[in-house]
Design a protein around this motif. Structure first.
Motif, PDB file in Angstrom:
ATOM      1  N   GLU A 298       0.870  -1.086   0.149  1.00 29.73           N
ATOM      2  CA  GLU A 298      -0.214  -0.127  -0.080  1.00 29.73           C
ATOM      3  C   GLU A 298       0.969   1.081  -0.023  1.00 29.73           C
ATOM      4  O   GLU A 298       1.598   1.409   1.113  1.00 29.73           O
ATOM      5  N   PHE A 299       0.835   2.073  -1.102  1.00 26.81           N
ATOM      6  CA  PHE A 299       1.914   2.980  -1.486  1.00 26.81           C
ATOM      7  C   PHE A 299       2.015   3.961  -0.393  1.00 26.81           C
ATOM      8  O   PHE A 299       3.078   4.800  -0.114  1.00 26.81           O
ATOM      9  N   LYS A 300       0.631   4.579   0.102  1.00 28.02           N
ATOM     10  CA  LYS A 300       0.628   5.831   1.086  1.00 28.02           C
ATOM     11  C   LYS A 300       1.710   5.536   2.293  1.00 28.02           C
ATOM     12  O   LYS A 300       2.121   6.617   2.762  1.00 28.02           O
ATOM     13  N   TYR A 301       1.872   4.508   2.575  1.00 26.52           N
ATOM     14  CA  TYR A 301       2.845   4.094   3.773  1.00 26.52           C
ATOM     15  C   TYR A 301       4.241   4.606   3.254  1.00 26.52           C
ATOM     16  O   TYR A 301       5.168   4.979   4.177  1.00 26.52           O
ATOM     17  N   LEU A 302       4.504   4.428   2.024  1.00 24.55           N
ATOM     18  CA  LEU A 302       6.037   4.639   1.463  1.00 24.55           C
ATOM     19  C   LEU A 302       5.887   5.993   1.212  1.00 24.55           C
ATOM     20  O   LEU A 302       7.301   6.616   1.386  1.00 24.55           O
ATOM     21  N   THR A 303       5.287   6.751   0.788  1.00 24.35           N
ATOM     22  CA  THR A 303       5.268   7.993   0.106  1.00 24.35           C
ATOM     23  C   THR A 303       4.885   9.131   1.179  1.00 24.35           C
ATOM     24  O   THR A 303       5.167  10.071   1.271  1.00 24.35           O
ATOM     25  N   LYS A 304       4.039   8.572   2.351  1.00 24.06           N
ATOM     26  CA  LYS A 304       3.460   9.487   3.224  1.00 24.06           C
ATOM     27  C   LYS A 304       2.531  10.687   2.789  1.00 24.06           C
ATOM     28  O   LYS A 304       2.253  11.634   3.166  1.00 24.06           O
ATOM     29  N   GLN A 305       1.856  10.044   1.434  1.00 18.56           N
ATOM     30  CA  GLN A 305       1.008  11.069   1.021  1.00 18.56           C
ATOM     31  C   GLN A 305      -0.269  11.293   1.685  1.00 18.56           C
ATOM     32  O   GLN A 305      -0.662   9.861   2.328  1.00 18.56           O
ATOM     33  N   GLU A 306      -0.747  12.293   1.944  1.00 19.43           N
ATOM     34  CA  GLU A 306      -2.070  12.524   2.705  1.00 19.43           C
ATOM     35  C   GLU A 306      -3.325  12.257   2.077  1.00 19.43           C
ATOM     36  O   GLU A 306      -3.395  13.259   1.019  1.00 19.43           O
ATOM     37  N   ASP A 307      -4.231  11.492   2.107  1.00 23.49           N
ATOM     38  CA  ASP A 307      -5.438  11.584   1.363  1.00 23.49           C
ATOM     39  C   ASP A 307      -6.317  10.502   2.260  1.00 23.49           C
ATOM     40  O   ASP A 307      -6.062   9.201   2.365  1.00 23.49           O
ATOM     41  N   LYS A 308      -7.522  11.152   2.720  1.00 18.99           N
ATOM     42  CA  LYS A 308      -8.279  10.153   3.496  1.00 18.99           C
ATOM     43  C   LYS A 308      -9.459   9.599   2.682  1.00 18.99           C
ATOM     44  O   LYS A 308      -9.934   8.606   3.140  1.00 18.99           O
ATOM     45  N   GLU A 309      -9.405   9.785   1.503  1.00 21.45           N
ATOM     46  CA  GLU A 309     -10.540   9.136   0.750  1.00 21.45           C
ATOM     47  C   GLU A 309     -10.017   8.094  -0.528  1.00 21.45           C
ATOM     48  O   GLU A 309     -10.914   7.423  -0.980  1.00 21.45           O
ATOM     49  N   HIS A 310      -8.690   8.189  -0.724  1.00 18.64           N
ATOM     50  CA  HIS A 310      -8.185   7.120  -1.584  1.00 18.64           C
ATOM     51  C   HIS A 310      -7.134   6.617  -1.403  1.00 18.64           C
ATOM     52  O   HIS A 310      -6.235   6.856  -0.451  1.00 18.64           O
ATOM     53  N   THR A 311      -7.163   5.348  -1.593  1.00 23.40           N
ATOM     54  CA  THR A 311      -5.631   4.621  -1.336  1.00 23.40           C
ATOM     55  C   THR A 311      -5.444   3.442  -2.508  1.00 23.40           C
ATOM     56  O   THR A 311      -6.597   3.210  -3.437  1.00 23.40           O
ATOM     57  N   THR A 312      -4.341   3.095  -2.727  1.00 23.00           N
ATOM     58  CA  THR A 312      -3.860   2.248  -3.886  1.00 23.00           C
ATOM     59  C   THR A 312      -2.843   1.087  -3.434  1.00 23.00           C
ATOM     60  O   THR A 312      -2.031   1.500  -2.745  1.00 23.00           O
ATOM     61  N   ILE A 313      -3.358  -0.317  -3.970  1.00 20.11           N
ATOM     62  CA  ILE A 313      -2.361  -1.219  -3.559  1.00 20.11           C
ATOM     63  C   ILE A 313      -1.954  -1.811  -4.760  1.00 20.11           C
ATOM     64  O   ILE A 313      -2.673  -1.673  -5.694  1.00 20.11           O
ATOM     65  N   LEU A 314      -0.893  -2.745  -4.620  1.00 24.29           N
ATOM     66  CA  LEU A 314      -0.300  -3.564  -5.451  1.00 24.29           C
ATOM     67  C   LEU A 314      -0.195  -4.918  -4.931  1.00 24.29           C
ATOM     68  O   LEU A 314       0.181  -5.219  -4.154  1.00 24.29           O
ATOM     69  N   LYS A 315      -0.803  -5.940  -6.082  1.00 18.01           N
ATOM     70  CA  LYS A 315      -0.474  -7.345  -5.600  1.00 18.01           C
ATOM     71  C   LYS A 315       0.550  -7.642  -6.812  1.00 18.01           C
ATOM     72  O   LYS A 315       0.512  -7.523  -7.914  1.00 18.01           O
ATOM     73  N   GLU A 316       1.659  -8.276  -6.512  1.00 19.61           N
ATOM     74  CA  GLU A 316       2.803  -9.085  -7.050  1.00 19.61           C
ATOM     75  C   GLU A 316       2.354 -10.446  -7.510  1.00 19.61           C
ATOM     76  O   GLU A 316       2.471 -11.207  -6.506  1.00 19.61           O
ATOM     77  N   TYR A 317       2.262 -10.897  -8.872  1.00 19.87           N
ATOM     78  CA  TYR A 317       2.271 -12.376  -9.173  1.00 19.87           C
ATOM     79  C   TYR A 317       3.462 -12.400  -9.941  1.00 19.87           C
ATOM     80  O   TYR A 317       3.459 -12.277 -11.088  1.00 19.87           O
ATOM     81  N   PRO A 318       4.269 -13.329  -9.566  1.00 20.11           N
ATOM     82  CA  PRO A 318       5.479 -13.644 -10.294  1.00 20.11           C
ATOM     83  C   PRO A 318       5.439 -14.619 -11.257  1.00 20.11           C
ATOM     84  O   PRO A 318       4.351 -15.318 -11.258  1.00 20.11           O
TER      85      PRO A 318
END
Ligand SMILES: Cc1cc2nc3c(=O)[nH]c(=O)nc-3n(C[C@H](O)[C@H](O)[C@H](O)COP(=O)(O)OP(=O)(O)OC[C@H]3O[C@@H](n4cnc5c(N)ncnc54)[C@H](O)[C@@H]3O)c2cc1C
Length: 383
Positions: A298-318
């Motif tokens: 979940e990228f917001k933890y890495l970028t510290k971007q503040e947004d209470k209404e949106h988030t983006t996650i990434l699933k990795e399939y090798p």
């Protein structure tokens, strides 16, 4: 190429660092990048919901190299970021690498205390230990504990990651899987652990922003560069070019696959947007066992971007790398074995006769490098 002294192929960390250093040394540098953007695999951009993501998978900066960090700090501000990873084991989210907290969460109290006591007695003053040392131990409780971690944390994850069964994985890989003998739940122990305030792409823009550097995007160097191995000369757009060429792309591609393909593992990356502040409780959660994907970021933890209404996650399939299928055509992890090293060496030996071409970076050297190691290597090449 009359106006340039140096050609750099690729605008990832290898190429950008070299371009900057040579430009500062007064050379006119042309950077040629086949993608539509700079940054290589570190590229960061905004998705349609405004959330910044790392388009080629999550990247965290951590290093013990003072030199690499000093270099980067000239081009942007950083905030301290200590990465932590959780893993879903037996339905619970526990710290990875496995540590005493993980042990206490997954074993009953009595058992956990017994194992901790034995670990402390057998490995006094040891901060972390290889999983193999536990599996091979002659104390039955330590051995069983080691086997549990091996099965639940390592075996399936590694099999998914490399598309093979765990018995075919080199023991040097298994040896690197640590169990932490304590409560330290940081994923990295490096001296410098930071993330760029304005993101990686901005950092690249600043590195490449120099009057002596020109960047051309959407340009494959193969369309302009010809190597004549008999004459030992290089030509750009038909004209002889005797200046330095730093190549950071895949070596088999440069050499027209003459000795065969260099195999890689790749990743199918699936981004998902959610209309909520957070999707999960941590930046990265590993899924070693039941799921097809290996981890969710979940990228917001890495970028510290503040947004209470949106988030983006990434699933990795090798997945298996396949140059002919755009879905799987990004080379991510070199498959390091004797056979592939032999192929690589053939390419390397042939190219050695062309004295003005130098190889640098994870693709050109067919080697897994962290970004700090690539920067260090590029700085050394430029000295
Ligand atoms: C999934 C994943 C996660 C990672 N996470 C981390 C992390 O958390 N921390 C860390 O330190 N490192 C991490 N890394 C490693 C990091 O990505 C690399 O160290 C770094 O990207 C290497 O930079 P590079 O310049 O060598 O390669 P790249 O970033 O791949 O740059 C090479 C560039 O060359 C271009 N190119 C190739 N061929 C040609 C051509 N023929 N003509 C023109 N251009 C060409 C490519 O398009 C590319 O932009 C991770 C790697 C992966 C795969």
């Amino acid at each position: 190429m009359k106006n340039y002294d140096v050609l750099v192929v690729g605008a990832g960390f290898a190429g950008a660092t070299i371009a900057r250093k040579r430009a500062e040394q007064g050379k006119k540098v042309l950077v040629v990048e086949k993608r539509a953007h700079i940054g290589g695999n570190m590229y960061e951009c905004e998705g349609e919901n405004g959330i910044r993501v790392h388009l080629y998978g999550p990247h965290i900066f951590h290093t013990n190299s003072e030199r690499a960090f000093q270099f980067l700090k000239e081009f942007g501000e950083f905030f301290p970021y200590e990465h932590k990873v959780l893993g879903k084991i037996d339905g619970k989210l526990v710290p990875i690498p496995f540590n005493y907290t993980s042990l206490e969460m997954l074993f009953d109290k009595e058992n956990a205390e017994k194992i901790k006591l034995k670990l402390k007695r057998n490995f006094p003053d040891v901060e972390k230990i290889s999983i193999l040392d536990l599996v091979k131990h002659n104390d039955v409780d330590i051995k069983e504990f080691g086997q549990y971690v091996y099965d639940k944390v390592f075996a399936n994850y590694t099999a998914k990651q490399w598309g093979t069964t765990v018995d075919k994985i080199d023991t040097s890989v298994i040896n690197r899987v640590p169990v932490v003998l304590g409560y330290d739940d940081r994923y990295f122990k490096d001296k410098f652990q930071y993330m760029p305030k304005e993101g990686f792409t901005k950092l690249f823009e600043n590195i490449l922003n120099h009057e002596n550097i020109e960047v051309r995007l959407n340009m494959n160097v193969k369309d302009i560069l010809k190597i004549d191995f008999e004459k030992k000369k290089t030509y750009i757009n038909g004209e002889e070019f005797g200046g330095e060429i730093f190549y950071t792309g895949a070596l088999d591609e440069l050499m027209n696959y003459e000795y065969g393909n260099l195999p890689y593992r790749t990743l199918e990356l699936k981004f998902e947007n959610y209309p909520e502040e957070y999707y999960q409780e941590n930046s990265v959660v590993n899924y070693p066992n039941e799921e097809e994907f290996t981890r969710i970021t979940e990228f917001k933890y890495l970028t510290k971007q503040e947004d209470k209404e949106h988030t983006t996650i990434l699933k990795e399939y090798p997945a298996q790398f396949d140059i002919h299928n755009p879905k799987y055509a990004d080379p991510y992890y070199p498959i390091n074995n004797d056979k592939n090293q032999e192929i690589y060496k053939k390419y390397q030996d042939k190219l050695a006769s062309i004295s003005n071409i130098k190889l640098c970076g994870r693709l050109a050297e067919y080697k897994y490098y962290n970004m700090d190691a690539v920067i260090d290597r590029a700085l050394t090449l430029c000295e």
